[in-house]
Design a protein around this motif. Structure first.
Motif, PDB file in Angstrom:
ATOM      1  N   VAL A 288       0.853  -1.194   0.000  1.00 17.23           N
ATOM      2  CA  VAL A 288       0.000   0.000   0.000  1.00 17.23           C
ATOM      3  C   VAL A 288       0.887   1.241   0.000  1.00 17.23           C
ATOM      4  N   LEU A 289       0.596   2.157  -0.920  1.00 18.13           N
ATOM      5  CA  LEU A 289       1.302   3.431  -0.988  1.00 18.13           C
ATOM      6  C   LEU A 289       0.366   4.530  -0.487  1.00 18.13           C
ATOM      7  N   PHE A 290       0.782   5.231   0.566  1.00 17.13           N
ATOM      8  CA  PHE A 290       0.005   6.335   1.125  1.00 17.13           C
ATOM      9  C   PHE A 290       0.443   7.638   0.462  1.00 17.13           C
ATOM     10  N   GLU A 291      -0.516   8.374  -0.116  1.00 16.40           N
ATOM     11  CA  GLU A 291      -0.202   9.682  -0.692  1.00 16.40           C
ATOM     12  C   GLU A 291       0.350  10.597   0.401  1.00 16.40           C
ATOM     13  N   SER A 292       1.121  11.600   0.011  1.00 18.82           N
ATOM     14  CA  SER A 292       1.823  12.455   0.978  1.00 18.82           C
ATOM     15  C   SER A 292       0.943  13.010   2.106  1.00 18.82           C
ATOM     16  N   PRO A 293      -0.257  13.574   1.814  1.00 19.67           N
ATOM     17  CA  PRO A 293      -1.070  14.093   2.924  1.00 19.67           C
ATOM     18  C   PRO A 293      -1.431  13.009   3.940  1.00 19.67           C
ATOM     19  N   LEU A 294      -1.680  11.793   3.462  1.00 23.02           N
ATOM     20  CA  LEU A 294      -2.018  10.698   4.366  1.00 23.02           C
ATOM     21  C   LEU A 294      -0.791  10.198   5.105  1.00 23.02           C
ATOM     22  N   ALA A 295       0.374  10.285   4.458  1.00 25.43           N
ATOM     23  CA  ALA A 295       1.621   9.919   5.129  1.00 25.43           C
ATOM     24  C   ALA A 295       1.875  10.837   6.319  1.00 25.43           C
ATOM     25  N   CYS A 296       1.533  12.124   6.166  1.00 23.38           N
ATOM     26  CA  CYS A 296       1.646  13.045   7.303  1.00 23.38           C
ATOM     27  C   CYS A 296       0.743  12.595   8.443  1.00 23.38           C
ATOM     28  N   GLY A 297      -0.405  12.007   8.089  1.00 27.73           N
ATOM     29  CA  GLY A 297      -1.302  11.465   9.108  1.00 27.73           C
ATOM     30  C   GLY A 297      -0.683  10.305   9.857  1.00 27.73           C
TER      31      GLY A 297
END
Length: 446
Positions: free
Chosen positions: A238-247
């Motif tokens: 699973v790859l988390f987009e940058s805004p979700l990675a900040c989450g």
């Protein structure tokens, strides 16, 4: 812009400290603040709401030995301020003793805080703010005839200042600003309807993205979701987009915050010195980035903030502690009263060319997540389960959009199995991170 100047806030704080001393308090801290804001919302080329705000407040904490009392007021009349101090003092008289209560250690307080350029006036009125929001929404509608509707576009302008002081001699305050622009269009093809959004935020309005760029990109995101379907239940990267990675970075802060640690309400109890992340991951806190949201010269208690390494080569090097939680754990404050400041997650393997396309190629075949729904995080166990939507990727290329799925795992396993961090770094709030690739997660679909 402000009803009170900085000197007036300082005088209020001084009067409060003097009143606490008159009453016999052994310690006192005070925070006096004022905010002014403007927010406009438009939808389908019409103005929906215009909201102008002006708030002020004062909070005072009084100590009688190890007894603590707190009271607040929005009335800056000197008589009302004195009554508020008296109320806090009376509360302290009747509370139980707490050996960990009290002001910070004097040596931890900020004595010469740096100026961090956190205030940038956005001198626009409601008419201009409406024009900017309409421009963003218009760009979304112009992107494609398939953009049939809109949940609106908004512009938010915020300015504030505060002054803090305590009876140990600390005093300090500064002005700050927070501005944003967002758009949320709806795409429709046949009976298929999809919504997405995008926003830009910063303390400096000159560093906001252009309105047309925000609206157009939000429309592209909505259009790309047309034809979404569910995938079969499986396990996959699973790859988390940058805004979700900040989450995800925010989940770490919660898990190693002092309150969770001393209450043993986190899966990362006693994690100091343990390898929690993949060995190529570093996390740094830098509260002194000039002109950047999330920077702060001192925390909510007046404790000086400093740059530090939170995770080095995957190993936890520090927690997020206030004075109180630090005393509960037998550790010094980390200047984290009120939260973290300027966090960045990076990988030692990231190369300058590791943009989103490169991260999709590293993903290979798996799920690219762009939106998460629900809470679904159990900090006691680390269990993670969130509704999700995004795109199914095959051989490094997006194959089709997906929706109505759930991704699940455990945060400890997820942190340890980070395979890569992208160079597509995005700043969201006080956190900065590129997209994050997790080796394997459960995906529940059809």
């Amino acid at each position: 812009m402000f009803q009170y100047d900085a000197e007036s806030l300082k005088e209020f704080a001084g009067a409060i400290l003097r009143r606490a001393e008159e009453l016999g308090a052994t310690g006192c801290s005070v925070d006096v603040s004022e905010d002014a804001g403007l927010e406009v919302n438009v939808r389908r080329r019409r103005v929906e709401t215009i909201e102008q705000t002006r708030d002020k407040g004062m909070g005072v904490t009084v100590y009688i030995g190890t007894r603590r009392g707190h009271a607040s007021s929005s009335d800056f009349d000197l008589g009302a301020l004195r009554e508020t101090v008296s109320a806090a003092y009376e509360i302290a008289r009747f509370t139980a003793e707490d050996p960990c209560a009290g002001l910070p250690e004097p040596e931890t307080l900020a004595r010469d805080p740096p100026e961090l350029d956190l205030f940038h006036k956005w001198d626009i009125d409601a008419e201009r703010a409406i024009a900017i929001a309409l421009e963003a929404e218009a760009a979304a509608f112009e992107a494609s005839p398939l953009i049939r509707n809109s949940e609106g576009a908004s512009v938010s302008v915020g300015h504030g200042h505060f002054f803090s002081a305590n009876s140990l001699g600390f005093s300090g305050g500064y002005r700050f600003s927070r501005h944003s622009l967002g758009c949320s269009p709806i795409a429709k093809r046949g009976r298929d309807m999809q919504r997405d959004d995008w926003y830009t935020a910063h303390c400096d309005p000159r560093r906001l993205a252009e309105p047309r760029a925000v609206g157009h990109y939000a429309a592209e995101r909505a259009l790309a979701r047309l034809g979404s379907r569910r995938v079969k239940t499986r396990n996959a990267p699973v790859l988390f987009e940058s805004p979700l990675a900040c989450g995800l970075l925010g989940h770490l802060v919660q898990a190693i915050s002092g309150t969770a640690l001393y209450r043993k309400a986190t899966f990362l109890v006693d994690s100091l010195g343990q390898e929690v992340f993949a060995p190529h991951v570093d996390i740094v806190e830098d509260p002194h980035r000039r002109g950047e949201p999330g920077s702060a010269p001192f925390d909510a208690e007046g404790v000086a903030t400093r740059a530090r390494t939170v995770v080095e080569a995957g190993v936890v090097q520090g927690y997020f502690l206030s004075t109180y939680s630090g005393r509960k754990l037998g550790m010094p404050s980390t200047g984290s009263a009120g939260g973290s400041h300027g966090l960045s997650l990076t990988s030692r393997h990231t190369r300058p060319g590791d943009d989103l396309d490169a991260m999709l190629r590293q993903l290979g075949t798996g799920l690219f997540v762009t939106e998460l729904m629900g809470q679904g995080v159990n900090y006691l166990t680390g269990d993670y389960s969130r509704g999700a939507s995004g795109y199914w990727v095959e051989n490094g290329t997006i194959a089709y959009p997906v929706e109505e799925i759930t991704i699940a795992g455990n945060l400890r396993d997820m942190f340890a199995s980070i395979q890569a961090v992208g160079a597509d770094v995005l700043l969201r709030g006080n956190k900065r991170c590129g997209s994050i690739l997790i080796e394997n997660m459960a995906i529940a679909g059809t």
